[in-house]
Design a protein around this motif. Structure first.
Motif, short mmCIF file in Angstrom:
data_model
loop_
_atom_site.label_atom_id
_atom_site.label_comp_id
_atom_site.label_asym_id
_atom_site.label_seq_id
_atom_site.Cartn_x
_atom_site.Cartn_y
_atom_site.Cartn_z
N LYS A 148 -13.34 2.66 -5.63
CA LYS A 148 -12.22 1.91 -6.21
C LYS A 148 -10.96 2.07 -5.34
O LYS A 148 -10.23 1.11 -5.11
CB LYS A 148 -11.96 2.42 -7.63
CG LYS A 148 -11.12 1.47 -8.44
CD LYS A 148 -11.03 1.96 -9.87
CE LYS A 148 -10.28 0.95 -10.73
NZ LYS A 148 -10.06 1.44 -12.09
N ILE A 149 -10.75 3.28 -4.86
CA ILE A 149 -9.56 3.55 -4.04
C ILE A 149 -9.65 2.80 -2.71
O ILE A 149 -8.68 2.15 -2.29
CB ILE A 149 -9.38 5.07 -3.82
CG1 ILE A 149 -8.92 5.71 -5.13
CG2 ILE A 149 -8.39 5.36 -2.70
CD1 ILE A 149 -8.84 7.22 -5.10
N ARG A 192 -7.49 -4.12 -0.28
CA ARG A 192 -6.81 -5.28 -0.88
C ARG A 192 -5.32 -5.26 -0.53
O ARG A 192 -4.72 -6.29 -0.22
CB ARG A 192 -7.02 -5.23 -2.40
CG ARG A 192 -6.55 -6.49 -3.07
CD ARG A 192 -6.96 -6.52 -4.54
NE ARG A 192 -6.27 -7.61 -5.18
CZ ARG A 192 -5.70 -7.52 -6.36
NH1 ARG A 192 -5.73 -6.40 -7.05
NH2 ARG A 192 -5.08 -8.57 -6.89
N GLN A 193 -4.73 -4.07 -0.59
CA GLN A 193 -3.31 -3.94 -0.26
C GLN A 193 -3.05 -4.40 1.18
O GLN A 193 -1.99 -4.93 1.49
CB GLN A 193 -2.87 -2.48 -0.44
CG GLN A 193 -1.37 -2.27 -0.27
CD GLN A 193 -0.95 -0.87 -0.67
OE1 GLN A 193 -1.59 -0.18 -1.46
NE2 GLN A 193 0.16 -0.43 -0.10
N LEU A 194 -4.04 -4.21 2.05
CA LEU A 194 -3.90 -4.60 3.46
C LEU A 194 -4.40 -6.02 3.72
O LEU A 194 -4.44 -6.45 4.87
CB LEU A 194 -4.69 -3.62 4.33
CG LEU A 194 -4.07 -2.24 4.54
CD1 LEU A 194 -5.11 -1.25 5.04
CD2 LEU A 194 -2.90 -2.31 5.52
N ASP A 195 -4.78 -6.73 2.67
CA ASP A 195 -5.35 -8.09 2.82
C ASP A 195 -6.60 -8.05 3.70
O ASP A 195 -6.88 -8.99 4.44
CB ASP A 195 -4.34 -9.07 3.45
CG ASP A 195 -3.31 -9.50 2.45
OD1 ASP A 195 -3.66 -9.60 1.26
OD2 ASP A 195 -2.15 -9.73 2.85
N LEU A 200 -3.99 6.21 4.35
CA LEU A 200 -4.71 6.63 3.14
C LEU A 200 -6.18 6.22 3.24
O LEU A 200 -7.07 6.96 2.84
CB LEU A 200 -4.06 6.01 1.89
CG LEU A 200 -2.67 6.55 1.54
CD1 LEU A 200 -2.06 5.76 0.39
CD2 LEU A 200 -2.74 8.03 1.16
N GLY A 218 -9.08 -0.84 -3.36
CA GLY A 218 -7.68 -1.12 -3.66
C GLY A 218 -6.81 -1.11 -2.41
O GLY A 218 -5.95 -1.97 -2.22
#
Lengths: 121, 278
Positions: B242-243, B249-252, B182, B246
């Motif tokens: 923002k995407i 962040r999900q992937l650290d 993504l 985000g």
């Protein structure tokens, strides 16, 4: 007294959607966590009125572990579990932590709203 | 025995020594023969018992293997159902969020980005189906297929844009590949918007024992193809959309945006353990 909701979900798009949905219900989001540890920490810090908890999270602990730990804090908030898994083992673990509700993915806005209203009135 | 038998043959009469010895010899011979045959028989029995045991052990082992494989298959299947459902929820969330955007975007563009994101999700499942263990797959063919699709849908060739990739031999799993796919989709789509971009490069390299780096860079201008200047925040404080934020962040991960000749987005992130074996 806060009116914030804590969102615990490691999938960014789902977490964002939950935030928007909560705001649509006239509440605010006081924090969003992606791991069990972060969830426990934010629950202590913000004392949310409600926790939306995904079961599968990043890291070694899952949402049920986090909810268990949150339930030991003073005035623990109600927890609504959101999961894609309907495995009996997972459901049994959720039942054991006295959850306030359980939503199975994929869910609809109306389902979430009905459950939130039922839990926090 | 031979001597006794010869003695028997040479001596004649009944009840003579030869005769007696002859009988004793016969008794002894038949006893020895009998014992020999019994021993052979016992040997055969032991052999058969051994074969039976071996076969039984083998059958037990195979049954255990098959039961294990069946349990593994059930587990895997349930896992796949779970993942598919989760990704359906991701798709639904994307649609929900886009439908809520205050400023209406041109519909073809909106549908286009949604289609690209859904393609990225689908591609991860396709790579998993082709993988050897249904869990990990090679990042290189995945990213190349993803980038190729992005190039085709943006009509890169007609616009004179070249897409290039540099990908290390790294194995990734679903949890890692979904946000990665993504992220690449968002970043490459953004680069296509930068005016005069001629080359868009996508690098995915190992940069430490447990660390990988994704870099997407272009040589475009700091305004888009319609002449609108890019968000100055993006340039000044290194924040992405923002995407992108985000997903990082999900992937650290750690995001770094630099502007020199074009835009360069670099993300360092930890790799799931087994991916390092790749």
């Amino acid at each position: 007294m806060s009116v914030g909701v804590l969102i615990v979900e490691d999938e960014f798009f789902i977490s964002e959607m939950l935030s928007v949905m909560i705001e649509d219900m006239g509440m605010s989001v006081c924090g969003s966590a992606t791991t069990a540890c972060e969830a426990v920490r934010l629950a202590r810090l913000h004392e949310p009125v409600l926790v939306l908890m995904d079961v599968r999270l990043k890291g070694p602990k899952d949402g049920v572990d986090a909810a268990l730990q949150i339930s030991t804090q003073e005035k623990p908030p109600p927890v609504i579990f959101i999961t894609g898994s309907q495995e009996s083992a997972t459901i049994a673990r959720i039942d054991a932590v006295h959850s306030s509700g359980l939503l199975i993915k994929p869910f609809r806005f109306e389902q979430l709203r009905a459950m939130v209203e039922q839990v926090i009135g | 025995l031979l001597a006794v038998n010869i003695l028997t043959l040479t001596s004649g009469g009944r009840d003579t020594l030869g005769w007696l010895l002859g009988r004793a010899s016969w008794m002894l011979s038949s006893s020895i023969l009998f014992l020999f045959l019994m021993a052979q028989f016992a040997g055969q029995l032991r052999f058969l018992a051994h074969v039976k045991n071996t076969l039984e052990t083998e059958v037990q082992r195979r049954t255990a293997d098959l039961t294990g494989a069946l349990r593994q298959r059930d587990l895997l299947l349930r896992e796949v159902y779970h993942r598919v459902k989760n990704n359906m929820q991701v798709i639904d969330s994307m649609l929900f969020l886009e439908s809520r955007k205050v400023s209406p975007r041109p519909t073809p563009e909106l549908i286009d980005i949604l289609r690209k994101r859904v393609f990225a999700l689908g591609l991860v499942h396709q790579q998993l189906t082709d993988s050897r263990n249904m869990e990990y797959f090679r990042a290189a063919p995945f990213i190349r297929a993803l980038v190729e699709n992005l190039g085709t849908s943006q009509a890169a060739q007609e616009h004179g844009v070249t897409l290039e990739t540099g990908i290390d031999e790294i194995e990734v799993n679903l949890d890692f590949a979904i946000p990665l796919g993504l992220l690449i989709t968002e970043l490459v789509t953004n680069s296509f918007k930068h005016a005069h971009a001629q080359t868009i490069s996508i690098f995915f390299h190992r940069c430490g024992a447990h660390l990988v780096n994704l870099t997407v860079q272009d040589d475009g201008a700091d305004y888009d193809t319609t002449g609108i200047k890019l968000d100055p925040d993006v340039m000044s404080n290194g924040q992405g959309s923002k995407i992108v934020d985000g997903l990082v962040r999900q992937l650290d991960g750690k995001l770094e945006i630099t502007r020199d000749k074009g835009m360069r987005t670099s993300i360092s992130m930890p790799l799931p353990e087994e991916g390092l074996l790749g």
